[in-house]
Motif scaffolding. Structure first.
Motif, PDB file in Angstrom:
ATOM      1  N   GLU A 105       0.833  -1.204   0.000  1.00 23.79           N
ATOM      2  CA  GLU A 105       0.000   0.000   0.000  1.00 23.79           C
ATOM      3  C   GLU A 105       0.870   1.257   0.000  1.00 23.79           C
ATOM      4  OE1 GLU A 105      -2.576  -0.292   3.336  1.00 23.79           O
ATOM      5  OE2 GLU A 105      -3.756  -1.963   2.519  1.00 23.79           O
ATOM      6  N   SER A 106       1.932   1.202   0.814  1.00 29.70           N
ATOM      7  CA  SER A 106       2.845   2.353   0.874  1.00 29.70           C
ATOM      8  C   SER A 106       3.548   2.567  -0.467  1.00 29.70           C
ATOM      9  CB  SER A 106       3.885   2.111   1.982  1.00 29.70           C
ATOM     10  OG  SER A 106       4.812   3.178   2.012  1.00 29.70           O
ATOM     11  N   LEU A 107       3.961   1.457  -1.073  1.00 30.51           N
ATOM     12  CA  LEU A 107       4.624   1.548  -2.378  1.00 30.51           C
ATOM     13  C   LEU A 107       3.659   2.055  -3.457  1.00 30.51           C
ATOM     14  CD1 LEU A 107       6.779  -1.725  -2.378  1.00 30.51           C
ATOM     15  CD2 LEU A 107       7.619   0.640  -2.314  1.00 30.51           C
ATOM     16  N   GLY A 108       2.379   1.674  -3.303  1.00 28.60           N
ATOM     17  CA  GLY A 108       1.374   2.143  -4.267  1.00 28.60           C
ATOM     18  C   GLY A 108       1.240   3.659  -4.212  1.00 28.60           C
ATOM     19  N   LYS A 109       1.204   4.176  -2.959  1.00 26.85           N
ATOM     20  CA  LYS A 109       1.133   5.635  -2.820  1.00 26.85           C
ATOM     21  C   LYS A 109       2.389   6.296  -3.380  1.00 26.85           C
ATOM     22  CE  LYS A 109      -1.788   5.418   1.327  1.00 26.85           C
ATOM     23  NZ  LYS A 109      -1.865   5.726   2.785  1.00 26.85           N
ATOM     24  N   ARG A 110       3.525   5.661  -3.063  1.00 32.64           N
ATOM     25  CA  ARG A 110       4.800   6.204  -3.556  1.00 32.64           C
ATOM     26  C   ARG A 110       4.814   6.213  -5.084  1.00 32.64           C
ATOM     27  NH1 ARG A 110       8.830   9.637  -3.535  1.00 32.64           N
ATOM     28  NH2 ARG A 110      10.805   8.768  -4.258  1.00 32.64           N
ATOM     29  N   ARG A 111       4.281   5.132  -5.682  1.00 36.66           N
ATOM     30  CA  ARG A 111       4.247   5.078  -7.138  1.00 36.66           C
ATOM     31  C   ARG A 111       3.357   6.178  -7.712  1.00 36.66           C
ATOM     32  NH1 ARG A 111       2.494  -0.386 -10.117  1.00 36.66           N
ATOM     33  NH2 ARG A 111       0.538   0.099  -9.024  1.00 36.66           N
ATOM     34  N   GLY A 112       2.261   6.471  -7.022  1.00 34.67           N
ATOM     35  CA  GLY A 112       1.368   7.530  -7.483  1.00 34.67           C
ATOM     36  C   GLY A 112       2.083   8.883  -7.527  1.00 34.67           C
ATOM     37  N   VAL A 113       2.843   9.141  -6.438  1.00 38.30           N
ATOM     38  CA  VAL A 113       3.601  10.406  -6.389  1.00 38.30           C
ATOM     39  C   VAL A 113       4.636  10.452  -7.508  1.00 38.30           C
ATOM     40  CG1 VAL A 113       5.231  11.750  -5.010  1.00 38.30           C
ATOM     41  CG2 VAL A 113       3.256  10.693  -3.907  1.00 38.30           C
ATOM     42  N   LEU A 114       5.312   9.330  -7.699  1.00 36.71           N
ATOM     43  CA  LEU A 114       6.348   9.277  -8.734  1.00 36.71           C
ATOM     44  C   LEU A 114       5.750   9.407 -10.138  1.00 36.71           C
ATOM     45  CD1 LEU A 114       8.657   6.444  -7.316  1.00 36.71           C
ATOM     46  CD2 LEU A 114       9.141   8.913  -7.404  1.00 36.71           C
ATOM     47  N   GLU A 115       4.593   8.821 -10.344  1.00 34.68           N
ATOM     48  CA  GLU A 115       3.944   8.918 -11.657  1.00 34.68           C
ATOM     49  C   GLU A 115       3.495  10.351 -11.928  1.00 34.68           C
ATOM     50  OE1 GLU A 115       2.168   4.408 -12.290  1.00 34.68           O
ATOM     51  OE2 GLU A 115       0.929   5.934 -11.319  1.00 34.68           O
ATOM     52  N   ASP A 116       3.061  11.051 -10.880  1.00 35.44           N
ATOM     53  CA  ASP A 116       2.710  12.463 -11.054  1.00 35.44           C
ATOM     54  C   ASP A 116       3.941  13.278 -11.461  1.00 35.44           C
ATOM     55  OD1 ASP A 116       0.087  12.003 -10.428  1.00 35.44           O
ATOM     56  OD2 ASP A 116       0.263  12.611  -8.315  1.00 35.44           O
ATOM     57  N   ALA A 117       5.050  12.969 -10.800  1.00 36.51           N
ATOM     58  CA  ALA A 117       6.303  13.664 -11.131  1.00 36.51           C
ATOM     59  C   ALA A 117       6.742  13.324 -12.551  1.00 36.51           C
ATOM     60  CB  ALA A 117       7.392  13.284 -10.129  1.00 36.51           C
ATOM     61  N   GLU A 118       6.527  12.057 -12.927  1.00 33.59           N
ATOM     62  CA  GLU A 118       6.883  11.628 -14.280  1.00 33.59           C
ATOM     63  C   GLU A 118       6.036  12.363 -15.316  1.00 33.59           C
ATOM     64  OE1 GLU A 118       7.141   7.468 -16.878  1.00 33.59           O
ATOM     65  OE2 GLU A 118       5.926   7.571 -15.056  1.00 33.59           O
ATOM     66  N   LEU A 119       4.739  12.523 -15.021  1.00 32.55           N
ATOM     67  CA  LEU A 119       3.844  13.229 -15.934  1.00 32.55           C
ATOM     68  C   LEU A 119       4.245  14.696 -16.065  1.00 32.55           C
ATOM     69  CD1 LEU A 119       1.332  13.214 -17.708  1.00 32.55           C
ATOM     70  CD2 LEU A 119      -0.042  13.673 -15.654  1.00 32.55           C
ATOM     71  N   GLU A 120       4.587  15.316 -14.942  1.00 32.41           N
ATOM     72  CA  GLU A 120       5.031  16.717 -14.971  1.00 32.41           C
ATOM     73  C   GLU A 120       6.305  16.861 -15.800  1.00 32.41           C
ATOM     74  OE1 GLU A 120       5.514  18.128 -11.018  1.00 32.41           O
ATOM     75  OE2 GLU A 120       3.388  17.986 -10.501  1.00 32.41           O
ATOM     76  N   ALA A 121       7.224  15.897 -15.646  1.00 32.62           N
ATOM     77  CA  ALA A 121       8.470  15.929 -16.406  1.00 32.62           C
ATOM     78  C   ALA A 121       8.198  15.769 -17.899  1.00 32.62           C
ATOM     79  CB  ALA A 121       9.414  14.832 -15.919  1.00 32.62           C
ATOM     80  N   MET A 122       7.252  14.900 -18.243  1.00 30.28           N
ATOM     81  CA  MET A 122       6.895  14.692 -19.651  1.00 30.28           C
ATOM     82  C   MET A 122       6.304  15.967 -20.252  1.00 30.28           C
ATOM     83  SD  MET A 122       5.235  10.839 -19.536  1.00 30.28           S
ATOM     84  CE  MET A 122       4.704  10.929 -21.233  1.00 30.28           C
ATOM     85  N   GLU A 123       5.419  16.618 -19.501  1.00 30.82           N
ATOM     86  CA  GLU A 123       4.790  17.845 -19.990  1.00 30.82           C
ATOM     87  C   GLU A 123       5.819  18.966 -20.139  1.00 30.82           C
ATOM     88  OE1 GLU A 123       1.785  18.473 -17.084  1.00 30.82           O
ATOM     89  OE2 GLU A 123       0.304  17.172 -18.064  1.00 30.82           O
ATOM     90  N   ALA A 124       6.714  19.063 -19.154  1.00 33.09           N
ATOM     91  CA  ALA A 124       7.758  20.094 -19.223  1.00 33.09           C
ATOM     92  C   ALA A 124       8.681  19.846 -20.406  1.00 33.09           C
ATOM     93  CB  ALA A 124       8.564  20.117 -17.922  1.00 33.09           C
ATOM     94  N   LEU A 125       9.011  18.569 -20.631  1.00 32.76           N
ATOM     95  CA  LEU A 125       9.882  18.225 -21.753  1.00 32.76           C
ATOM     96  C   LEU A 125       9.195  18.512 -23.084  1.00 32.76           C
ATOM     97  CD1 LEU A 125      12.451  17.019 -22.936  1.00 32.76           C
ATOM     98  CD2 LEU A 125      11.431  14.735 -22.667  1.00 32.76           C
ATOM     99  N   GLU A 126       7.914  18.213 -23.163  1.00 31.26           N
ATOM    100  CA  GLU A 126       7.166  18.486 -24.395  1.00 31.26           C
ATOM    101  C   GLU A 126       7.136  19.986 -24.697  1.00 31.26           C
ATOM    102  OE1 GLU A 126       2.676  17.711 -26.315  1.00 31.26           O
ATOM    103  OE2 GLU A 126       3.161  17.044 -24.282  1.00 31.26           O
ATOM    104  N   ASP A 127       6.903  20.786 -23.655  1.00 30.84           N
ATOM    105  CA  ASP A 127       6.880  22.242 -23.835  1.00 30.84           C
ATOM    106  C   ASP A 127       8.260  22.757 -24.261  1.00 30.84           C
ATOM    107  OD1 ASP A 127       5.737  25.040 -23.313  1.00 30.84           O
ATOM    108  OD2 ASP A 127       7.463  25.003 -21.969  1.00 30.84           O
TER     109      ASP A 127
END
Length: 245
Positions: A105-127
């Protein structure tokens, strides 16, 4: 006072015409090299390339950030899969399985945070990649304009160079027919004043464009025909002819 046959003095005007042409060609070449468009174009290209370097660095940094985010998500996902496999096997003590469930459960939450960061990085890179592409297109466009202007200037300079070489060869051929002493006087005068010889036409020196004073004119016209005389204003050799006076 230097002397030269009137006919020889008259021929100095022919070499003066060629020297005038050479000087005009040099002026044209200098003007081409100092084309007012060049400084702004060079400065614009330099600035655009500098801005592109900044964007290239930004994109590179964001690519590394995205790669690290993807790696972090992959590591957590792999850990969750491993824990799931162990949990689903049902082997182990109850408390261990409970701890494993909590960790998942803890890792699931951690993965959610990391995926959000990954999405932000993808959007920043695209821009950033979009801005990088636009800046690269701008650099290419500005460079093309600069290259076109430089090519135009080089082409014109090439034409002037060919014309100058031809004129210089003609000048050398003509100069070889003069008495060296007279030519030396002419060349010194040309180097010092910019005009080697000019007509005295109806009392006006074509070297200076000025009407000679009565005293200067009387003195010059009173000189022997083979005397080499000079314009008091421009310093050029004054070439006299009966039909001009």
């Amino acid at each position: 006072m230097a002397k030269a046959a009137p006919a020889e003095q008259l021929r100095l005007l022919d070499i003066q015409v060629l020297d005038g042409k050479l000087r005009a060609l040099d002026v044209q070449a200098k003007a081409l090299k100092e084309d007012p468009r060049l400084p702004d174009l060079h400065a614009g290209v330099t600035t655009a390339k500098s801005d592109l370097v900044v964007l290239d660095t930004e994109v590179h940094d964001l690519e590394r950030t995205l790669a690290k985010s993807e790696e972090d998500v992959a590591l957590v996902t792999a850990r969750i899969a491993k824990d799931d496999l162990q949990l689903n096997s049902g082997t182990g003590l109850s408390k261990d399985l409970m701890a494993l469930q909590n960790e998942i459960e803890s890792l699931g939450k951690r993965r959610g945070v990391l995926e959000d960061a990954e999405l932000e990085a993808m959007e920043a890179l695209e821009d950033a990649t979009g801005r990088q592409g636009a800046q690269r297109a701008l650099v290419e466009k500005m460079q093309a304009v600069l290259d076109e202007v430089v090519g135009e200037i080089r082409s014109k300079l090439g034409g002037l160079r060919m014309e100058r070489d031809s004129t210089a060869a003609e000048r050398a051929e003509l100069a070889a027919t003069f008495d060296p002493a007279l030519l030396a006087i002419y060349d010194r005068t040309l180097a010092k004043y910019g005009v080697g010889a000019a007509r005295l036409f109806h009392g006006t020196s074509e070297g200076s464009g000025m009407q000679l004073s009565p005293g200067d004119l009387s003195e010059i016209l009173g000189s022997a025909p083979d005397d080499v005389v000079f314009c008091p204003d421009s310093g050029a050799i004054l070439v006299r002819s009966p039909e001009w006076t």
